[in-house]
Scaffold this motif. Sequence first.
Motif, mmCIF file in Angstrom:
data_model
loop_
_atom_site.group_PDB
_atom_site.id
_atom_site.type_symbol
_atom_site.label_atom_id
_atom_site.label_comp_id
_atom_site.label_asym_id
_atom_site.label_seq_id
_atom_site.Cartn_x
_atom_site.Cartn_y
_atom_site.Cartn_z
ATOM 1 N N ASN A 215 0.858 -1.182 0.000
ATOM 2 C CA ASN A 215 0.000 0.000 0.000
ATOM 3 C C ASN A 215 0.892 1.229 0.000
ATOM 4 O OD1 ASN A 215 0.692 0.514 2.898
ATOM 5 N ND2 ASN A 215 -0.602 -1.298 3.225
ATOM 6 N N LEU A 216 0.275 2.400 -0.101
ATOM 7 C CA LEU A 216 1.034 3.644 -0.189
ATOM 8 C C LEU A 216 1.809 3.914 1.084
ATOM 9 C CD1 LEU A 216 1.767 6.258 -1.680
ATOM 10 C CD2 LEU A 216 -0.344 7.265 -0.783
ATOM 11 N N ARG A 217 1.214 3.652 2.230
ATOM 12 C CA ARG A 217 1.903 3.912 3.493
ATOM 13 C C ARG A 217 3.189 3.103 3.599
ATOM 14 N NH1 ARG A 217 -2.043 3.601 6.400
ATOM 15 N NH2 ARG A 217 -2.288 5.723 7.223
ATOM 16 N N GLU A 218 3.104 1.817 3.271
ATOM 17 C CA GLU A 218 4.293 0.969 3.327
ATOM 18 C C GLU A 218 5.325 1.405 2.295
ATOM 19 O OE1 GLU A 218 5.415 -3.818 3.399
ATOM 20 O OE2 GLU A 218 3.500 -3.133 2.576
ATOM 21 N N CYS A 219 4.869 1.842 1.126
ATOM 22 C CA CYS A 219 5.791 2.282 0.073
ATOM 23 C C CYS A 219 6.595 3.497 0.527
ATOM 24 C CB CYS A 219 5.004 2.603 -1.193
ATOM 25 S SG CYS A 219 6.000 3.229 -2.561
ATOM 26 N N LEU A 220 5.923 4.483 1.135
ATOM 27 C CA LEU A 220 6.626 5.679 1.609
ATOM 28 C C LEU A 220 7.555 5.364 2.772
ATOM 29 C CD1 LEU A 220 3.683 8.265 1.438
ATOM 30 C CD2 LEU A 220 5.467 7.836 -0.256
ATOM 31 N N LEU A 221 7.118 4.476 3.675
ATOM 32 C CA LEU A 221 7.974 4.119 4.818
ATOM 33 C C LEU A 221 9.229 3.381 4.354
ATOM 34 C CD1 LEU A 221 5.332 2.990 7.485
ATOM 35 C CD2 LEU A 221 6.796 5.030 7.543
ATOM 36 N N LEU A 222 9.097 2.526 3.345
ATOM 37 C CA LEU A 222 10.271 1.825 2.825
ATOM 38 C C LEU A 222 11.293 2.805 2.267
ATOM 39 C CD1 LEU A 222 8.613 -1.218 1.010
ATOM 40 C CD2 LEU A 222 10.014 -1.286 3.075
ATOM 41 N N GLN A 223 10.820 3.841 1.578
ATOM 42 C CA GLN A 223 11.745 4.832 1.026
ATOM 43 C C GLN A 223 12.369 5.684 2.121
ATOM 44 O OE1 GLN A 223 10.266 6.798 -2.659
ATOM 45 N NE2 GLN A 223 8.466 5.479 -2.428
ATOM 46 N N LEU A 224 11.614 6.004 3.151
ATOM 47 C CA LEU A 224 12.161 6.793 4.257
ATOM 48 C C LEU A 224 13.203 5.997 5.032
ATOM 49 C CD1 LEU A 224 8.898 8.523 5.579
ATOM 50 C CD2 LEU A 224 10.802 9.614 4.384
ATOM 51 N N ARG A 225 13.000 4.683 5.177
ATOM 52 C CA ARG A 225 13.946 3.862 5.931
ATOM 53 C C ARG A 225 15.275 3.703 5.201
ATOM 54 N NH1 ARG A 225 9.327 -0.628 7.203
ATOM 55 N NH2 ARG A 225 8.230 0.526 8.867
ATOM 56 N N GLN A 226 15.276 3.902 3.869
ATOM 57 C CA GLN A 226 16.523 3.788 3.118
ATOM 58 C C GLN A 226 17.275 5.108 3.041
ATOM 59 O OE1 GLN A 226 16.229 1.762 -0.621
ATOM 60 N NE2 GLN A 226 14.707 0.287 0.095
ATOM 61 N N MET A 227 16.731 6.165 3.654
ATOM 62 C CA MET A 227 17.432 7.445 3.694
ATOM 63 C C MET A 227 18.467 7.445 4.806
ATOM 64 S SD MET A 227 14.541 10.361 2.993
ATOM 65 C CE MET A 227 13.837 10.576 1.369
ATOM 66 N N PRO A 228 19.481 8.281 4.699
ATOM 67 C CA PRO A 228 20.472 8.375 5.773
ATOM 68 C C PRO A 228 19.818 8.756 7.099
ATOM 69 C CG PRO A 228 21.251 9.500 3.808
ATOM 70 C CD PRO A 228 19.824 9.140 3.549
ATOM 71 N N GLU A 229 20.355 8.233 8.193
ATOM 72 C CA GLU A 229 19.751 8.471 9.502
ATOM 73 C C GLU A 229 19.837 9.929 9.935
ATOM 74 O OE1 GLU A 229 21.547 5.865 12.293
ATOM 75 O OE2 GLU A 229 20.748 4.020 11.370
ATOM 76 N N ASN A 230 20.805 10.669 9.410
ATOM 77 C CA ASN A 230 20.952 12.065 9.805
ATOM 78 C C ASN A 230 20.105 13.009 8.945
ATOM 79 O OD1 ASN A 230 22.380 11.711 7.470
ATOM 80 N ND2 ASN A 230 24.238 12.771 8.155
ATOM 81 N N THR A 231 19.183 12.465 8.148
ATOM 82 C CA THR A 231 18.309 13.310 7.338
ATOM 83 C C THR A 231 17.430 14.158 8.249
ATOM 84 O OG1 THR A 231 18.276 11.657 5.576
ATOM 85 C CG2 THR A 231 16.546 13.337 5.532
ATOM 86 N N TYR A 232 17.350 15.444 7.952
ATOM 87 C CA TYR A 232 16.595 16.375 8.794
ATOM 88 C C TYR A 232 15.102 16.021 8.772
ATOM 89 C CZ TYR A 232 14.835 20.825 10.634
ATOM 90 O OH TYR A 232 14.198 21.778 11.385
ATOM 91 N N LEU A 233 14.508 15.917 9.970
ATOM 92 C CA LEU A 233 13.085 15.631 10.157
ATOM 93 C C LEU A 233 12.692 14.254 9.633
ATOM 94 C CD1 LEU A 233 11.531 19.103 9.225
ATOM 95 C CD2 LEU A 233 11.873 18.162 11.507
ATOM 96 N N LEU A 234 13.629 13.302 9.572
ATOM 97 C CA LEU A 234 13.322 11.966 9.092
ATOM 98 C C LEU A 234 12.369 11.246 10.040
ATOM 99 C CD1 LEU A 234 13.766 9.648 7.097
ATOM 100 C CD2 LEU A 234 15.794 8.999 8.424
ATOM 101 N N THR A 235 12.597 11.380 11.330
ATOM 102 C CA THR A 235 11.719 10.722 12.306
ATOM 103 C C THR A 235 10.311 11.276 12.231
ATOM 104 O OG1 THR A 235 13.635 10.414 13.766
ATOM 105 C CG2 THR A 235 11.450 10.143 14.736
#
Length: 498
Positions: A215-235
């Motif tokens: 679903n869309l929610r899982e798709c966006l979360l998968l992309q966010l989890r592959q971003m660097p941990e120091n990305t601003y406002l990632l959490t």
Amino acid sequence: MKPSLVLKMGQQLTMTPQLQQAIRLLQLSTLDLQQEIQEALESNPMLERQEDGDDYDGSDPMGEGAEAASSTTTQADSYQESTTPSVDSLDDDQWAERIPSELPVDTAWEDIYQTSASSLPSSDDDEWDFTARTSSGESLQSHLLWQLNLAPMSDTDRLIALSIIDGINNDGYLEESLDDILSSIDPELDVEMDEVEVVLRRIQQMEPAGVGARNLRECLLLQLRQMPENTYLLTEAQRLVSDHLDLLGSRDYSQLMRRMKLKEDELRETIELIQSLHPRPGSQIESGEAEYVVPDVIVRKHNERWLVELNQEAVPRLRVNSQYAGLVRRADSSADNTFMRNQLQEARWFIKSLQSRNETLMKVATQIVEHQRGFLEYGEEAMKPLVLHDIAEAVGMHESTISRVTTQKFMHTPRGIFELKYFFSSHVSTSEGGECSSTAIRAIIKKLVAAESPKKPLSDSKIAGLLEAQGIQVARRTVAKYRESLGIAPSSERKRLV
């Protein structure tokens, strides 16, 4: 009932084969017409392509106005590699003699000289496909299978992965449920649901990011989890997608700020981070074949005048082969002579039909430019209402003929390439008693939406009011129809933070 013979008189309209051919050629697009011409050249020996530089001699071997031309053929001297001395053994005089001032006619550079391109496989080789080997496009399925072949895993896991990849659509989403995927696997392998979920997580780590989501929610979360941990406002972005995606979809920013305890600037940057993601990750890989448009008519401005001319490069020029036409004898009724005479007549009619098509296309295109000169000068907002009847009356033809001419025919203008049907549109009455084109109204709506406030977008009723202030009377439902045709979302979905 007793049978009897009855004699009746009546009138009936029938189209000759020549007229049927002219109508059929008239409604063909440029690409279809090129294919039709190529088939005619291959089937009729009387037809030949007129190359640039060929001159007509004006002769008519049949005395009936056939377009004939004298053709000269120059035989190129064959180049024998076996008698060619090596470069090292040639002195300056011999080397100068080996280089001709001009290449023979109807030859290519590669026919005379050895080039690096000669090392390529022959074009006659059926296995060599230059387009397939140099094309950058590939399907999402093949892209995932390529990554799967590089991933170390057991045979059972690979079989599960193949089943999962088969269930992924072109957008990158997994359409099949895990239960269906598990049931499709051989029961003798004794695969459990945990193994399917583990393999799915491995596929979800492949490129493009977000592939394999359900679903869309899982798709966006998968992309966010592959971003660097120091990305601003990632959490914050992960929490917003996980818990408040519905509020984001409804543009309820006040609720989002209150529930997430974020300031307006922080919420805006969080939303911008989410908007940088791809809701359809598979579209980054999936690529279709490019579609090319060949304009039939070219419009340009010269000395403050708009000129209309046919695109001569789009359709090859044809003529009757004078040598074959000269072999036709008038009084001979043999089978061969009859065949050649029929082919000659067919070639003449084909050329005449092409000329009729070009003349009709030029008449219609010229009238369109006359009516829509304001569009060429000032853009879509100056488009005038135009219907088929207006052009049909101007050129003295039937509306059905104008419809055939304007279908799949394109005009190249300084403002872009448009289908001829684009210049036809209905009209809306104005308060001053005039008429406004629906195309112009769409352009005005697009301009109003582009200039609206992002925090308070214009509703359909408000747009209708602004159009009425300009003297254009349209209903709210008409505005909604035009807005949807432009691909503009409703006002509730256009609202955003600044």
